[in-house]
Design a protein around this motif. Structure first.
Motif, PDB file in Angstrom:
ATOM      1  N   GLY A   5       0.746  -1.322   0.061  1.00 14.94           N
ATOM      2  CA  GLY A   5      -0.116   0.075  -0.015  1.00 14.94           C
ATOM      3  C   GLY A   5       0.991   1.303  -0.059  1.00 14.94           C
TER       4      GLY A   5
ATOM      5  N   SER B 173       2.564   1.444  -3.417  1.00 14.41           N
ATOM      6  CA  SER B 173       1.697   2.067  -4.488  1.00 14.41           C
ATOM      7  C   SER B 173       1.450   3.693  -4.479  1.00 14.41           C
ATOM      8  CB  SER B 173       0.620   1.319  -4.217  1.00 14.41           C
ATOM      9  OG  SER B 173       0.459   0.121  -4.099  1.00 14.41           O
TER      10      SER B 173
ATOM     11  N   LEU C  69      -7.580   5.303  -6.668  1.00 16.86           N
ATOM     12  CA  LEU C  69      -7.090   4.070  -6.359  1.00 16.86           C
ATOM     13  C   LEU C  69      -8.163   3.174  -7.174  1.00 16.86           C
ATOM     14  CD1 LEU C  69      -5.291   1.711  -5.233  1.00 16.86           C
ATOM     15  CD2 LEU C  69      -6.931   2.010  -3.134  1.00 16.86           C
TER      16      LEU C  69
ATOM     17  N   ILE D 209      -8.610  -0.482  -8.131  1.00 14.20           N
ATOM     18  CA  ILE D 209      -8.132  -2.202  -7.471  1.00 14.20           C
ATOM     19  C   ILE D 209      -8.889  -3.257  -8.080  1.00 14.20           C
ATOM     20  CG2 ILE D 209      -9.186  -1.400  -5.317  1.00 14.20           C
ATOM     21  CD1 ILE D 209      -6.775  -3.104  -4.067  1.00 14.20           C
TER      22      ILE D 209
ATOM     23  N   VAL E 246      -9.510  -7.072  -7.465  1.00 16.37           N
ATOM     24  CA  VAL E 246      -9.109  -7.834  -6.305  1.00 16.37           C
ATOM     25  C   VAL E 246      -9.266  -9.360  -6.504  1.00 16.37           C
ATOM     26  CG1 VAL E 246      -9.691  -8.123  -3.738  1.00 16.37           C
ATOM     27  CG2 VAL E 246      -9.770  -6.153  -4.784  1.00 16.37           C
TER      28      VAL E 246
ATOM     29  N   LEU F   6      -6.899  -6.839   2.492  1.00 15.42           N
ATOM     30  CA  LEU F   6      -7.229  -5.529   1.853  1.00 15.42           C
ATOM     31  C   LEU F   6      -7.124  -4.496   2.898  1.00 15.42           C
ATOM     32  CD1 LEU F   6      -8.078  -4.697  -0.828  1.00 15.42           C
ATOM     33  CD2 LEU F   6     -10.601  -4.814  -0.183  1.00 15.42           C
TER      34      LEU F   6
ATOM     35  N   PHE G  25      -3.597  -3.314   3.079  1.00 12.38           N
ATOM     36  CA  PHE G  25      -3.121  -2.515   2.007  1.00 12.38           C
ATOM     37  C   PHE G  25      -3.953  -1.087   2.086  1.00 12.38           C
ATOM     38  CE2 PHE G  25      -4.198  -0.791  -2.141  1.00 12.38           C
ATOM     39  CZ  PHE G  25      -2.923  -0.940  -2.693  1.00 12.38           C
TER      40      PHE G  25
ATOM     41  N   THR H 258     -13.323  -0.416  -7.646  1.00 10.68           N
ATOM     42  CA  THR H 258     -13.016  -1.549  -7.221  1.00 10.68           C
ATOM     43  C   THR H 258     -13.722  -2.360  -7.839  1.00 10.68           C
ATOM     44  OG1 THR H 258     -12.911  -0.208  -4.972  1.00 10.68           O
ATOM     45  CG2 THR H 258     -13.096  -2.694  -4.925  1.00 10.68           C
TER      46      THR H 258
ATOM     47  N   SER I 266     -10.953  -9.547  -9.481  1.00 12.30           N
ATOM     48  CA  SER I 266     -10.072  -9.948 -10.575  1.00 12.30           C
ATOM     49  C   SER I 266     -10.211 -11.352 -10.926  1.00 12.30           C
ATOM     50  CB  SER I 266      -8.729  -9.181 -10.177  1.00 12.30           C
ATOM     51  OG  SER I 266      -7.545 -10.218 -11.298  1.00 12.30           O
TER      52      SER I 266
ATOM     53  N   LEU J 209      -3.973  -9.730  -8.370  1.00 11.24           N
ATOM     54  CA  LEU J 209      -4.179  -8.412  -7.872  1.00 11.24           C
ATOM     55  C   LEU J 209      -3.717  -7.178  -8.945  1.00 11.24           C
ATOM     56  CD1 LEU J 209      -5.054  -6.482  -5.422  1.00 11.24           C
ATOM     57  CD2 LEU J 209      -2.709  -7.220  -4.438  1.00 11.24           C
TER      58      LEU J 209
ATOM     59  N   ILE K 299      -3.442  -3.153  -9.276  1.00 10.28           N
ATOM     60  CA  ILE K 299      -3.461  -1.831  -8.582  1.00 10.28           C
ATOM     61  C   ILE K 299      -3.333  -0.825  -9.492  1.00 10.28           C
ATOM     62  CG2 ILE K 299      -2.473  -0.182  -6.644  1.00 10.28           C
ATOM     63  CD1 ILE K 299      -1.564  -3.259  -5.400  1.00 10.28           C
ATOM     64  N   SER K 300      -4.239   0.201  -9.734  1.00  8.27           N
ATOM     65  CA  SER K 300      -3.761   1.241 -10.636  1.00  8.27           C
ATOM     66  C   SER K 300      -3.927   2.633  -9.882  1.00  8.27           C
ATOM     67  CB  SER K 300      -4.656   1.273 -11.729  1.00  8.27           C
ATOM     68  OG  SER K 300      -5.003   2.600 -12.299  1.00  8.27           O
TER      69      SER K 300
END
Ligand code: ADP
Ligand code: MG
Length: 331
Positions: A71, A74, A94, A96, A98, A107, A110, A130, A133, A137, A139-140
């Motif tokens: 976290g 990121s 964020l 994400i 998951v 989570l 994170f 959110t 996935s 995982l 993460i953008s």
């Protein structure tokens, strides 16, 4: 006819292909090609925006990554792009995706890391997206920051004769990753450089406000690649002295018997130090800034008109590094 693979284009060829199809608007002062875009909003401030992806199996491995640290990282890797323009981070978004095997506790860890790091940089999580996935995982993170009008430091302002400086030390993150991949346990301080990099926001701001930096980039893909981006954007060349590259005591201690590891300091990536150029007459001012920030700023080379980057050893011969830096699509 056989279709071209992405490895033939490379990451930066692919970005150039996208860039060539994009137009611009009058409020967008700088688009694709630097650490952030720059948008003018009024007469005094400009908005900086940057986005980065972190994907399990590509950027991190959950078997040796703590979720709180992930976290924090990121946030740091995104804020680093704001620092590289000399800006102040303000808001983060964020996205994400998951996977089903991630627990609520994971989570929470994170998000705890993300939110606490954002706070330390003076930024706030202001939105995101959110979803589930079916694979890794993902993460953008998008970060927005601000800089005084015209003060943002781009990659393209380096001039011949300018000195090349880098903050902190290089290679620690890549060395820690290499040790982890080899099944070894890196020293805690080395592992920290990989898992919890620091974005150099204060340094970036001071360089932008003082006008000391003519060009700047953060070292995310490795010194050779990122200095390469800077001189390409500036249409210049550069010479770097190998012995001037700053190395931490942990990195130096790992070199005896493993001299090939020196390459990690040149091409390893994920250092998130700032690499910048400044006119030779500013050398004293940069030393003073280093003292004030209690952060080493090492002069490692010089910009020239020749084009290309040369890394020279102490005897004047070229250092024969094998890789040129991180490229997501290189073979
Ligand atoms: P950094 O290492 O500073 O995050 P990158 O090397 O990832 O920068 O990207 C170089 C430039 O290309 C940046 O300006 C980035 O915004 C832009 N870029 C990268 N990928 C894309 C894409 N898919 N679409 C539009 N612009 C992109
Ligand atoms: Mg960058």
């Amino acid at each position: 006819m056989k279709k071209k693979g992405l490895s033939e284009l490379g990451e930066f060829g692919l970005i150039e292909r996208i860039r060539s199809q994009v137009g611009t608007t009058s409020s967008l002062r700088l688009g694709i090609g630097d650490d952030c875009s720059i948008q003018t909003i009024d007469g005094s401030l400009e908005i900086l925006t940057s986005t980065d992806l972190l994907i399990e199996g590509v950027h991190f491995n959950l078997s040796w990554t703590d979720l709180t640290q992930l976290g924090r990282k990121s946030v740091a890797v995104n804020v680093s792009d704001i620092a590289a323009m000399g800006g102040t981070p303000r808001s983060l978004y964020l996205g994400i995706a998951v996977p089903p095997n991630l627990s609520i506790e994971d989570l929470d860890l994170f998000i705890h890391g993300f939110v606490s790091a954002a706070k330390e940089y003076g930024a706030v999580l202001a939105g995101g997206d959110t979803c589930r996935s079916s694979g890794p995982l993902i993460i953008s993170v998008t970060v927005q920051g601000e800089v005084r009008q015209g003060r943002g430091v781009t990659r393209s302002g380096a001039d011949s004769g300018d000195l090349v400086f880098v903050s902190g030390s290089l290679g620690d993150s890549a060395l820690a990753l290499k040790l982890l991949q080899d099944g070894e346990q890196p020293a805690a301080e080395l592992a920290e450089r990989h898992h919890c990099p620091q974005a150099r926001v204060s340094l970036g701001c001071r360089l932008a406000e003082s006008g000391l930096a003519s060009a700047m980039i953060d070292v995310s893909d490795g010194l050779v690649a990122d200095l390469g981006h800077l001189i390409t954007a500036s249409a210049k060349g550069a010479i770097v002295q190998l012995e001037k590259i700053p190395l931490s005591p942990f990195f130096q201690n790992s070199l005896p018997g493993h001299l090939e590891r020196m390459e990690l300091a040149l091409t390893g990536g994920e250092d998130y130090e700032l690499l910048f150029t400044s006119a030779a007459q500013n050398e004293r001012n940069i030393e003073q800034l280093a003292d004030e920030l209690n952060l080493s700023l090492s002069c490692i080379g010089k910009i020239n008109d020749d084009g290309g980057l040369q890394v020279l050893q102490e005897d004047g011969s070229l250092y024969p590094y094998r890789h040129s830096g991180f490229d997501h699509f290189s073979k």
